[in-house]
Design a protein around this motif. Structure first.
Motif, PDB file in Angstrom:
ATOM      1  N   TRP A   1      25.859  36.998   5.194  1.00  0.00           N
ATOM      2  CA  TRP A   1      26.625  38.216   4.980  1.00  0.00           C
ATOM      3  C   TRP A   1      25.918  39.175   4.023  1.00  0.00           C
ATOM      4  O   TRP A   1      26.429  40.242   3.719  1.00  0.00           O
TER       5      TRP A   1
ATOM      6  N   ASN B   1      20.745  35.440  11.990  1.00  0.00           N
ATOM      7  CA  ASN B   1      22.004  36.167  11.842  1.00  0.00           C
ATOM      8  C   ASN B   1      22.956  35.971  13.015  1.00  0.00           C
ATOM      9  O   ASN B   1      24.177  35.901  12.843  1.00  0.00           O
TER      10      ASN B   1
ATOM     11  N   SER C   1      27.017  35.751  13.032  1.00  0.00           N
ATOM     12  CA  SER C   1      27.755  36.983  13.342  1.00  0.00           C
ATOM     13  C   SER C   1      28.578  36.888  14.615  1.00  0.00           C
ATOM     14  O   SER C   1      29.530  37.658  14.797  1.00  0.00           O
TER      15      SER C   1
ATOM     16  N   GLN D   1      28.032  44.771  12.781  1.00  0.00           N
ATOM     17  CA  GLN D   1      27.080  43.735  13.206  1.00  0.00           C
ATOM     18  C   GLN D   1      25.646  44.178  12.926  1.00  0.00           C
ATOM     19  O   GLN D   1      25.316  45.327  13.108  1.00  0.00           O
TER      20      GLN D   1
END
Length: 564
Positions: free
Chosen positions: A534, A543, A547, A564
């Protein structure tokens, strides 16, 4: 020459259906020049050949006849060992074969075969032309995408042999700058001011041409000309200033200076990474504030938890999450529920601090996990968890510990504070970070409970873990007696059960070189380290695993600009 054992007048070879077959002896020369003799049966001859008796005065086509040797020489050469024949001729007559006139039917067949061959040849030639045209057109289309204004290698046919980031010119210019600085230092010491100025000027020009380039393709168009000009000035400097001992001493001094700069830069980088890891982004500060405001203003504080009977049901699958991060906790819950085969049997026990309790509870009230049960508790409501009972809490509340973390006269320079910076994170003062050691005290009615960190992602159903035989891990609760809790792993020495490595993959928060297949096949992946998913520090290629479980369409996340 051919010889037969019976004679016959000129007639077709197929005109002897009732007579004994005739052996034909043929003499021929092979490819090496050796004379060979071989035997052929008359039945093997084509119907288009006829016998001719040379004694027959009515025969006038001897000039167009072909001998058996000529007709069958190629077949005889590929046969087995030639059979030598030494018997004399029966009557001195030698038969010959000649090609009789072809019938109309056979001539039509021959012409048809020739037409088919010609047609097939034409088709193959046309296919070759079409293929060549397609290849040429594809090459033209690919060439249109090439930027010919950029200096780099292009090879549209064998791209696998061309490095996409060639940096030969870039490296040459960097080496030239190092040599220029060395010679400039020597020129200055020998009062060669003109040469010193020229070297420094060319060094600055080369640095400007390089800029932020990492490959030849990113260099300024004038870079190559600058490299040539730098080569000329370096040649002058070498002729005038080169001395092996002096150059060696100069390079040693430059190496030492560079090493000192690198060391200082590493310390600065470590300090900034730790600082960035501790800093909460503005958008993550916005989320709990907005949730807490709506929690009280919209009356959600008066709502009661549902399915309370499930909270202490030992037949269900229970999880414990101790965190003050709303977004991270939501990812843990979402990923776990999504992969659960029976989500209605999963219960999540979330414990947070007083500051984030309203926000955490509000999030799961308006975004309840699919069919699963969730309980949000405030750690301050655990009245039994006090310094008189909990030795860890007593240590955390001591004046010496607080001084270590919050002392005003901490070292302010990077070099002085870098060594202990990692361990001076105030999060270690939070009891949430140590509450995991008191799980049996927090949930005394549960037989098994699985603790989940808030920086993990679940990728498979975790229910098989409840079937693992722990072989009695702390059955008499001796670890939880007053004052008997040792720190860290010593707490669980000889009381742990090893799991298969496929259950848990570590390092996504600091190691960018993890095996991709291990990550994708793991049941749980762990972003332990400073590069949390984050934060802006996160390893970009990891990621997506995190996500994909964030509800980016949620209006709270959109309001706080969490994208995003």
């Amino acid at each position: 020459m051919g010889e037969v054992q019976d004679t016959a007048s000129a007639t077709g070879v197929s005109n002897y259906p009732d007579e004994q077959d005739i052996d034909i002896i043929a003499t021929y020369s092979d490819t090496s020049g050796a004379v060979r003799i071989s035997r052929v049966k008359m039945r093997d001859l084509s119907a288009s050949w006829v016998w001719e008796n040379p004694m027959d005065v009515h025969h006038d086509q001897s000039t167009s006849s072909e001998t058996v040797v000529d007709s069958f020489q190629s077949g005889m050469r590929s046969g087995e060992n030639a059979e030598h024949y030494s018997d004399g001729h029966q009557d001195g007559r030698i038969p010959y074969l000649y090609n009789s006139s072809m019938s109309p039917v056979k001539r039509m067949r021959q012409m048809a075969r020739k037409e088919r061959r010609d047609l097939r040849t034409a088709q193959l030639i046309q296919q070759d032309k079409e293929t060549d045209n397609q290849l040429a057109q594809a090459a033209i289309e690919r060439s249109k995408s090439l930027d010919t204004t950029v200096k780099r290698k292009y090879n549209i046919w064998r791209r696998d042999f061309v490095h996409p980031h060639s940096d030969s010119i870039l490296k040459l210019m960097q080496d030239q700058m190092i040599m220029a600085k060395a010679y400039a230092s020597i020129a200055k010491s020998k009062n060669e001011s003109e040469l010193y100025s020229a070297l420094m000027a060319h060094s600055n020009a080369s640095q400007s041409a390089i800029g932020e380039a990492h490959s030849d393709a990113e260099l300024h168009p004038s870079a190559l000309d600058q490299a040539k000009a730098m080569g000329h000035i370096l040649s002058r400097a070498k002729d005038k200033l080169y001395d092996c001992d002096i150059v060696a001493r100069t390079f040693r001094a430059m190496v030492q200076s560079t090493e000192d700069k690198v060391t200082a830069m590493k310390k600065k980088t470590a300090f900034l990474i730790q600082l960035a890891a501790k800093t909460i982004p503005k958008r993550l500060q916005c989320l709990p504030l907005q949730l807490a405001a709506d929690y009280y203003m919209q009356g959600y504080y008066s709502k009661q938890d549902l399915d309370k009977e499930k909270l202490e049901d030992p037949s269900l699958y229970h999880y414990a999450i101790f965190s003050d991060n709303v977004l991270a906790t939501s990812v843990v819950v979402n990923s776990t529920v999504l992969h659960a085969k029976e989500p209605e049997k999963h219960v999540f026990h979330v414990v947070t601090d007083k500051l984030n309790f309203a926000a955490m509870r509000m999030w799961f009230l308006v975004n309840p996990p699919m069919k699963a049960t969730i309980q949000v508790e405030n750690i301050d409501d655990f009245k039994w968890l006090n310094s008189s009972y909990c030795s860890v809490l007593r240590q955390l509340e001591s004046a010496r510990t607080k001084e270590y973390y919050f002392k005003v006269n901490h070292p302010t320079t990077v070099s002085a504070g870098e060594d202990n910076l990692k361990y001076r994170n105030p999060k270690y003062l939070s009891m949430l970070n140590h509450l995991r050691f008191y799980l049996p005290e927090v949930y005394p009615k549960l037989d098994k409970i699985l603790f989940l960190d808030d920086d993990i992602v679940v990728q498979k159903d975790l229910t098989p873990l409840w079937s693992v035989d722990l072989q009695g891990m702390n059955e008499d609760r001796t670890l939880w007696k007053l004052g008997s809790l040792p720190p860290g792993l010593i707490t669980f020495y000889n009381l742990t059960y090893p799991l298969d490595r496929g259950w848990h993959v570590l390092g996504l928060g600091y190691d960018p070189a993890l095996n991709q297949s291990e990550i994708e096949n793991a049941a749980v992946i762990h972003y332990n380290g400073n590069y949390k998913p984050w934060l802006d520090l996160a390893v970009s290629k990891y990621n997506s695993y995190w996500s994909r479980y964030v509800m980016f369409d949620n209006h709270y996340l959109q309001f706080c600009d969490i994208r995003q």
